[in-house]
Motif scaffolding. Sequence first.
Motif, PDB file in Angstrom:
ATOM      1  N   ALA A  77      36.234  30.898  36.483  1.00  8.89           N
ATOM      2  CA  ALA A  77      37.549  31.487  36.764  1.00  8.89           C
ATOM      3  C   ALA A  77      37.743  32.658  35.821  1.00  8.89           C
ATOM      4  N   LEU A  78      38.160  33.788  36.372  1.00  6.84           N
ATOM      5  CA  LEU A  78      38.265  35.017  35.594  1.00  6.84           C
ATOM      6  C   LEU A  78      39.518  34.959  34.724  1.00  6.84           C
ATOM      7  N   LEU A  79      39.316  34.978  33.411  1.00  9.45           N
ATOM      8  CA  LEU A  79      40.459  34.997  32.502  1.00  9.45           C
ATOM      9  C   LEU A  79      40.813  36.431  32.172  1.00  9.45           C
ATOM     10  N   LYS A  80      42.074  36.687  31.922  1.00 11.83           N
ATOM     11  CA  LYS A  80      42.613  37.931  31.356  1.00 11.83           C
ATOM     12  C   LYS A  80      42.512  39.147  32.281  1.00 11.83           C
ATOM     13  N   ASP A  81      41.446  39.260  33.075  1.00 12.45           N
ATOM     14  CA  ASP A  81      41.268  40.455  33.889  1.00 12.45           C
ATOM     15  C   ASP A  81      41.687  40.186  35.323  1.00 12.45           C
ATOM     16  N   GLY A  82      41.702  41.267  36.132  1.00 14.12           N
ATOM     17  CA  GLY A  82      42.033  41.109  37.540  1.00 14.12           C
ATOM     18  C   GLY A  82      43.514  41.272  37.764  1.00 14.12           C
ATOM     19  N   ASP A  83      43.878  42.143  38.724  1.00 19.90           N
ATOM     20  CA  ASP A  83      45.294  42.438  38.903  1.00 19.90           C
ATOM     21  C   ASP A  83      45.846  41.848  40.204  1.00 19.90           C
ATOM     22  N   ILE A  84      45.219  40.784  40.759  1.00 23.81           N
ATOM     23  CA  ILE A  84      45.802  40.226  41.979  1.00 23.81           C
ATOM     24  C   ILE A  84      47.051  39.409  41.674  1.00 23.81           C
ATOM     25  N   GLY A  85      47.229  38.992  40.432  1.00 22.32           N
ATOM     26  CA  GLY A  85      48.395  38.181  40.123  1.00 22.32           C
ATOM     27  C   GLY A  85      49.605  39.010  39.726  1.00 22.32           C
ATOM     28  N   LEU A  86      49.457  40.326  39.718  1.00 25.10           N
ATOM     29  CA  LEU A  86      50.588  41.164  39.330  1.00 25.10           C
ATOM     30  C   LEU A  86      51.555  41.301  40.496  1.00 25.10           C
ATOM     31  N   ILE A  87      52.788  41.660  40.184  1.00 25.85           N
ATOM     32  CA  ILE A  87      53.844  41.571  41.193  1.00 25.85           C
ATOM     33  C   ILE A  87      53.684  42.661  42.248  1.00 25.85           C
TER      34      ILE A  87
END
Lengths: 111, 167
Positions: B121-131
């Motif tokens: 599971a990718l920690l800290k990176d990746g912007d799919i969880g941003l609003i």
Amino acid sequence: MPIQYYIALASCLFCIGVAGVLIRRNAIIVFMCIELMLNAVNLLLVAFSKMHYANAVTSDAKTIVGTDAQLFVFFIMVVAAAEVSVGLAIIVMMYRNIHSVDINFLNRLKN
Amino acid sequence: MSTSEILFWFLSVLALFSAIMVLVSKNPVHSVLWLIVVFFAISGHYLLLNAQFLAIVNIIVYAGAIMVLFLFVIMLMNLNKGTEPQKNIWMIFSGVISGGLLLWIFISASISAGDIVGKNALLKDGDIGLIQNLGKVLFSEYALPFEISSVLFLSAMVGAVVIGKKN
């Protein structure tokens, strides 16, 4: 972080919730354990979302794979909020009628 | 051991300890407070996975609204005396055994499944969880379920009022 760690953590939280539903008699605590189980599932959905994103992002930097899982978590929270409002209203009404929240006295719908 | 791993283990231990304390607390008010700690730990996990929108919604909806509702009901009923009636030791024993067996099945079925071996599971990176991303998808692809959930809230509100009304 390996996905197995998240699976183990969410399974532990879910099973603590199951054990709580089975061993506690207080209807409100049972209800809180159901919330705990819902949260364990939410955590696992988010972890799987980031797992699929980590796989897809290596080939396509602009991918939005995994967004669906996070929106599912959002809808689970919506349904849980509606469920809590109705469930607590039912518990309050039962307490008003029989002056107890012990689920041993709540084992029949009649009276 | 990196900072995010240390945070992962700290939040996991905190969540599991508080979840167990929810079960073993005699006083229902203490159970609610421990459950709030569990929700904060899970929100910390969301932040660690860079799902910031879900982290803040989890704190606002669960720790803010639902738990206040629970506390309100407990104090309304005056249950904060630790009034757990007669305890059957065999019931506790069988409940713990059933939960442990379920955990055993989950772990043994999932730990060696071919789809997840070696996946991270990718920690800290990746912007799919941003609003920004979530909002775009929510109001285009999931617009109909979003509107239906508002009807669900309306019916839940009406239901709670009808049930709670003194007749």
